[in-house]
Design a protein around this motif. Structure first.
Motif, short mmCIF file in Angstrom:
data_model
loop_
_atom_site.label_atom_id
_atom_site.label_comp_id
_atom_site.label_asym_id
_atom_site.label_seq_id
_atom_site.Cartn_x
_atom_site.Cartn_y
_atom_site.Cartn_z
N VAL A 5 -7.95 -8.12 4.98
CA VAL A 5 -6.99 -8.72 4.06
C VAL A 5 -7.08 -7.95 2.75
O VAL A 5 -8.14 -7.85 2.16
CB VAL A 5 -7.31 -10.21 3.82
N GLY A 6 -5.97 -7.40 2.30
CA GLY A 6 -5.93 -6.71 1.02
C GLY A 6 -6.62 -5.36 1.04
O GLY A 6 -6.88 -4.78 2.09
N VAL A 7 -6.90 -4.87 -0.17
CA VAL A 7 -7.59 -3.59 -0.35
C VAL A 7 -8.90 -3.88 -1.06
O VAL A 7 -8.91 -4.48 -2.14
CB VAL A 7 -6.72 -2.61 -1.19
N THR A 8 -10.01 -3.51 -0.45
CA THR A 8 -11.32 -3.69 -1.05
C THR A 8 -11.69 -2.41 -1.79
O THR A 8 -11.67 -1.32 -1.21
CB THR A 8 -12.38 -4.03 0.02
N LEU A 9 -11.99 -2.55 -3.09
CA LEU A 9 -12.36 -1.41 -3.92
C LEU A 9 -13.81 -1.04 -3.64
O LEU A 9 -14.58 -1.84 -3.11
CB LEU A 9 -12.16 -1.75 -5.39
N GLY A 20 -0.14 -7.48 2.76
CA GLY A 20 -1.58 -7.24 2.88
C GLY A 20 -2.35 -8.53 3.13
O GLY A 20 -3.53 -8.51 3.40
N ALA A 21 -1.65 -9.65 3.04
CA ALA A 21 -2.25 -10.96 3.29
C ALA A 21 -2.12 -11.30 4.76
O ALA A 21 -1.42 -10.64 5.52
CB ALA A 21 -1.51 -12.02 2.45
N ASN A 22 -2.81 -12.36 5.17
CA ASN A 22 -2.56 -12.93 6.49
C ASN A 22 -1.25 -13.69 6.39
O ASN A 22 -1.13 -14.60 5.57
CB ASN A 22 -3.67 -13.91 6.90
N ILE A 23 -0.26 -13.33 7.18
CA ILE A 23 1.04 -14.00 7.13
C ILE A 23 1.16 -14.89 8.35
O ILE A 23 0.96 -14.44 9.48
CB ILE A 23 2.20 -12.99 7.05
N LYS A 24 1.48 -16.16 8.09
CA LYS A 24 1.54 -17.13 9.18
C LYS A 24 2.85 -17.89 9.12
O LYS A 24 3.37 -18.18 8.05
CB LYS A 24 0.39 -18.13 9.07
N LYS A 25 3.38 -18.22 10.29
CA LYS A 25 4.53 -19.10 10.44
C LYS A 25 4.08 -20.23 11.34
O LYS A 25 4.18 -20.14 12.55
CB LYS A 25 5.72 -18.34 11.02
#
Length: 197
Positions: A5-9, A20-25
């Motif tokens: 999820v996302g970008v880890t620096l 970049g998120a978990n997208i749910k329906k």
């Protein structure tokens, strides 16, 4: 570096936005899309929760967060509700679009302001010079100002600000041109450059 999820620096902080998120329906018969910006947190955040409205004139001093006894460095989470923010994380400047979650690892010096008007984002929108954030701390804390942009891994490494004027460590006053030249943005799951219209 991309994560689930996302970008880890490289310093452990994470920036999550859009796809970049978990997208749910969750419902087949209701048009509801959920953007899960965090897969959960193992810390169990119990600190202050609130919001701040920013303009480019409000420039926070660079700081870290510790528990009340100053024995432990604390994590912070920032959600950009609307507008475009700019954050300095360990000396690097990032722009943050609406719907972005920034997880700041304890010990990472950081500071915030609003992106000046006139910076073009990857989706074609343009910053208007203000933004609103929601903040949440791992535990109750306050600001511990520092001149350093170096990551500290334990409280003993913290270098307190020893000056008389916080202007020395506030987020710098940047023009739209300077933000476009210096900052990056995480849009969906990609680190990208900014531009001017």
């Amino acid at each position: 570096m991309s994560s689930d999820v996302g970008v880890t620096l490289s310093n452990g902080c994470r920036i999550t936005h859009g796809r970049g998120a978990n997208i749910k329906k969750p419902f087949s018969d209701i048009d509801l899309t959920m953007h899960e910006l965090s897969p959960g947190n193992q810390k169990g955040f119990r600190g202050q929760l609130g919001f701040i409205e920013f303009t480019p004139e409000l420039r926070l001093p660079r700081h870290v967060h510790m528990d009340a006894s100053k024995e432990r460095l604390l994590d912070e989470r920032i959600l950009v509700l609307h507008g475009v923010g700019v954050v300095e994380i360990a000396g690097k400047v990032w722009a943050t679009a609406p719907g972005t979650l920034v997880d700041i690892t304890g010990g990472i010096p950081h500071t915030w302001s609003a992106c000046p008007a006139g910076v073009k984002l990857s989706d074609g929108s343009v910053s208007e010079g203000k933004f609103t954030m929601v903040f949440e701390y791992e535990e109750p804390t306050s600001f511990f100002p520092t001149r350093s942009t170096e990551t500290v891994t334990n409280v003993a490494q913290y270098q307190p600000f020893d000056g008389d004027n916080f202007d020395e460590i506030r987020f710098p006053k940047l023009t739209a041109q300077q933000v476009a030249e210096q900052a990056e943005i995480v849009f969906d799951k990609q680190q990208q450059r900014l531009s001017l219209p």
